[in-house]
Design an enzyme around this catalytic site. Structure first.
Site, PDB file in Angstrom:
ATOM      1  N   ASP A  16       8.704   2.491  -4.173  1.00 48.38           N
ATOM      2  CA  ASP A  16       7.896   3.718  -4.233  1.00 48.38           C
ATOM      3  C   ASP A  16       7.882   4.332  -5.632  1.00 48.38           C
ATOM      4  O   ASP A  16       7.161   5.318  -5.851  1.00 48.38           O
ATOM      5  CB  ASP A  16       8.448   4.759  -3.249  1.00 48.38           C
ATOM      6  CG  ASP A  16       7.898   4.565  -1.842  1.00 48.38           C
ATOM      7  OD1 ASP A  16       6.784   4.033  -1.716  1.00 48.38           O
ATOM      8  OD2 ASP A  16       8.590   4.941  -0.877  1.00 48.38           O
ATOM      9  N   HIS A  55       7.174  14.737   2.668  1.00 52.39           N
ATOM     10  CA  HIS A  55       7.668  13.835   1.617  1.00 52.39           C
ATOM     11  C   HIS A  55       8.198  14.584   0.410  1.00 52.39           C
ATOM     12  O   HIS A  55       8.929  14.034  -0.402  1.00 52.39           O
ATOM     13  CB  HIS A  55       6.548  12.877   1.158  1.00 52.39           C
ATOM     14  CG  HIS A  55       6.105  11.932   2.224  1.00 52.39           C
ATOM     15  ND1 HIS A  55       5.015  11.106   2.091  1.00 52.39           N
ATOM     16  CD2 HIS A  55       6.631  11.656   3.456  1.00 52.39           C
ATOM     17  CE1 HIS A  55       4.862  10.371   3.191  1.00 52.39           C
ATOM     18  NE2 HIS A  55       5.821  10.694   4.027  1.00 52.39           N
ATOM     19  N   ILE A  88       0.876  -1.184   0.000  1.00 54.15           N
ATOM     20  CA  ILE A  88       0.000   0.000   0.000  1.00 54.15           C
ATOM     21  C   ILE A  88       0.896   1.212   0.000  1.00 54.15           C
ATOM     22  O   ILE A  88       1.553   1.543   0.999  1.00 54.15           O
ATOM     23  CB  ILE A  88      -0.914   0.075   1.233  1.00 54.15           C
ATOM     24  CG1 ILE A  88      -1.826  -1.133   1.222  1.00 54.15           C
ATOM     25  CG2 ILE A  88      -1.720   1.388   1.207  1.00 54.15           C
ATOM     26  CD1 ILE A  88      -3.243  -0.883   1.536  1.00 54.15           C
TER      27      ILE A  88
HETATM   28  P1  AMP Z   1       3.571  10.180  -1.146  1.00 59.98           P
HETATM   29  O1  AMP Z   1       2.274   9.484  -1.020  1.00 59.98           O
HETATM   30  O2  AMP Z   1       3.938  10.541  -2.531  1.00 59.98           O
HETATM   31  O3  AMP Z   1       3.714  11.316  -0.178  1.00 59.98           O
HETATM   32  O4  AMP Z   1       4.671   9.120  -0.773  1.00 59.98           O
HETATM   33  C1  AMP Z   1       4.516   8.108   0.150  1.00 59.98           C
HETATM   34  C2  AMP Z   1       5.868   7.463   0.357  1.00 59.98           C
HETATM   35  O5  AMP Z   1       6.771   8.433   0.835  1.00 59.98           O
HETATM   36  C3  AMP Z   1       5.877   6.392   1.404  1.00 59.98           C
HETATM   37  O6  AMP Z   1       5.705   5.135   0.798  1.00 59.98           O
HETATM   38  C4  AMP Z   1       7.255   6.496   2.040  1.00 59.98           C
HETATM   39  O7  AMP Z   1       8.060   5.395   1.695  1.00 59.98           O
HETATM   40  C5  AMP Z   1       7.853   7.737   1.408  1.00 59.98           C
HETATM   41  N1  AMP Z   1       8.533   8.642   2.345  1.00 59.98           N
HETATM   42  C6  AMP Z   1       8.626   8.568   3.680  1.00 59.98           C
HETATM   43  N2  AMP Z   1       9.395   9.585   4.171  1.00 59.98           N
HETATM   44  C7  AMP Z   1       9.800  10.319   3.105  1.00 59.98           C
HETATM   45  C8  AMP Z   1      10.622  11.474   2.948  1.00 59.98           C
HETATM   46  N3  AMP Z   1      11.166  12.102   3.990  1.00 59.98           N
HETATM   47  N4  AMP Z   1      10.824  11.936   1.687  1.00 59.98           N
HETATM   48  C9  AMP Z   1      10.265  11.323   0.622  1.00 59.98           C
HETATM   49  N5  AMP Z   1       9.479  10.221   0.720  1.00 59.98           N
HETATM   50  C10 AMP Z   1       9.249   9.713   1.930  1.00 59.98           C
HETATM   51 MG    MG Z   2       5.201   3.656  -0.412  1.00 61.65          MG
END
Ligand code: AMP
Ligand code: MG
Length: 330
Positions: A271, A217, A126
């Site tokens: 990802d 993120h 997910i």
């Molecule tokens: P999004 O839905 O595009 O915000 O991305 C979700 C994904 O961001 C998750 O599956 C995490 O693995 C990843 N994630 C977690 N922390 C970070 C971060 N600091 N920078 C970028 N991606 C991240």
């Molecule tokens: Mg992910």
């Protein structure tokens, strides 16, 4: 077509996984869990999806290793017993042949280290857990990597509307792509498969861009500056998960920015792998913030890259120069 068996198996596995997600979301995600910030629904779905997809891949391709996000450690504790039973309860509803005893080992078959040799699958059961918990966007993301290159990607997006501008339009689709064969989408409602192409917008003023909902993120302040330099007029489209790649691939956005929020974060291959090939096969480009190709050959992470920039292709160089200008000025 090359990889046709792999594509069929991957799409069927992702479809089953999506039906588990929809069941979990409708029965477990409630106003109460949202208010309490209770993450248990997504945990059930996360483990359940990984069990289903790893089981289906192992059955069809017993020699293919898998790089997946989760492991069963939390399920194997005393406190994890009830959760483990719930995972089995939901997973066996969509895959009756799954045995309760094999749930943990099946989940743990996703422990491969990746790398440049042979071929392996990579799975984010997910992606966009926060979107899942908010009842918004999330994705089941599966890709096949061969000798370090992504060759196939499938992205299940159960909550994505047919048309982003019509949020009430029918929801749910599966994007897929095979290297050299183009990209397509199939909607849950009619099952008709259509080829997709990125937008042909050639000036950033008219180019809507998408980014994470979570500013942790992807930096929203940097993207705002980049949009200003480029003269982008539309508000950013904020969506969780690799649905962003789907939206770019089908031409509803022309730019996807994922701008590092801290020096140390390293992107994970699960990802990006599926979304990356879907956008490329739809005619777009995906690189890191410096314009280098994403390197899927160095293990479970994209340790040779920083951030991600996806575009419809034509706009790429222009966007990279604006990204460089903003990131270098910090
Ligand atoms: P999004 O839905 O595009 O915000 O991305 C979700 C994904 O961001 C998750 O599956 C995490 O693995 C990843 N994630 C977690 N922390 C970070 C971060 N600091 N920078 C970028 N991606 C991240
Ligand atoms: Mg992910």
């Amino acid at each position: 077509m090359k990889y046709s068996l792999e594509l069929t198996i991957a799409i069927e596995a992702v479809k089953k996984a999506c039906s588990l997600c929809v069941r979990v979301q409708s029965s477990l995600v409630s106003d109460e869990t949202m208010i309490k910030k209770d993450k248990s629904p997504v945990t059930v779905a996360d483990f359940g999806v990984q069990a289903i997809i790893c089981h289906e891949l192992k059955k069809a391709f017993p020699n293919d290793p898998i790089v997946a996000e989760e492991d069963s450690a939390d399920l194997q504790t005393k406190e994890g017993k009830a959760l483990s039973q719930k995972v089995y309860e939901y997973a066996s509803k969509v895959l009756a042949e799954l045995e309760e005893e094999e749930i943990h080992s099946t989940i743990d078959s996703g422990d491969y280290d990746g790398g440049p040799e042979g071929r392996f699958w990579t799975l984010d059961p997910i992606d966009g857990t926060k979107g899942f918990l908010r009842g918004q966007q999330y994705a089941v993301a599966l890709a096949l990597v061969e000798r370090g290159e992504v060759v196939l990607g499938v992205l299940g997006c159960p909550n994505l509307p047919r048309d982003l501008e019509e949020p009430k339009s029918n929801k749910g689709c599966i994007f897929s792509a095979v290297k050299g064969e183009g990209a397509s989408v199939k909607f849950f409602d009619d099952g008709i498969e259509n080829e997709i192409r990125v937008s042909d917008i050639d000036h950033p003023t008219h180019a809507p861009f998408c980014e994470s909902v979570e500013s942790g993120h992807s930096s929203h302040s940097d993207s705002e500056q980049i949009a200003h330099i480029l003269g982008v007029t539309a508000d950013p489209i904020r969506i969780d998960s690799q649905c962003k790649y789907g939206v770019l691939a089908r031409g509803e956005a022309s730019i996807y920015l994922r701008l590092p929020t801290n020096e140390d974060y390293v992107e994970k291959i699960w990802d990006h792998a599926a979304g990356y090939i879907i956008v490329k096969e739809a005619g777009g480009r995906v690189t890191d913030v410096t314009g280098n190709d994403l390197d899927f050959s160095v293990g479970r992470t994209l340790s040779n890259n920083k951030g991600v920039v996806g575009t419809n292709g034509g706009l790429h160089d222009l966007i990279i120069s604006a990204v460089t200008e903003v990131l270098n000025s910090k």
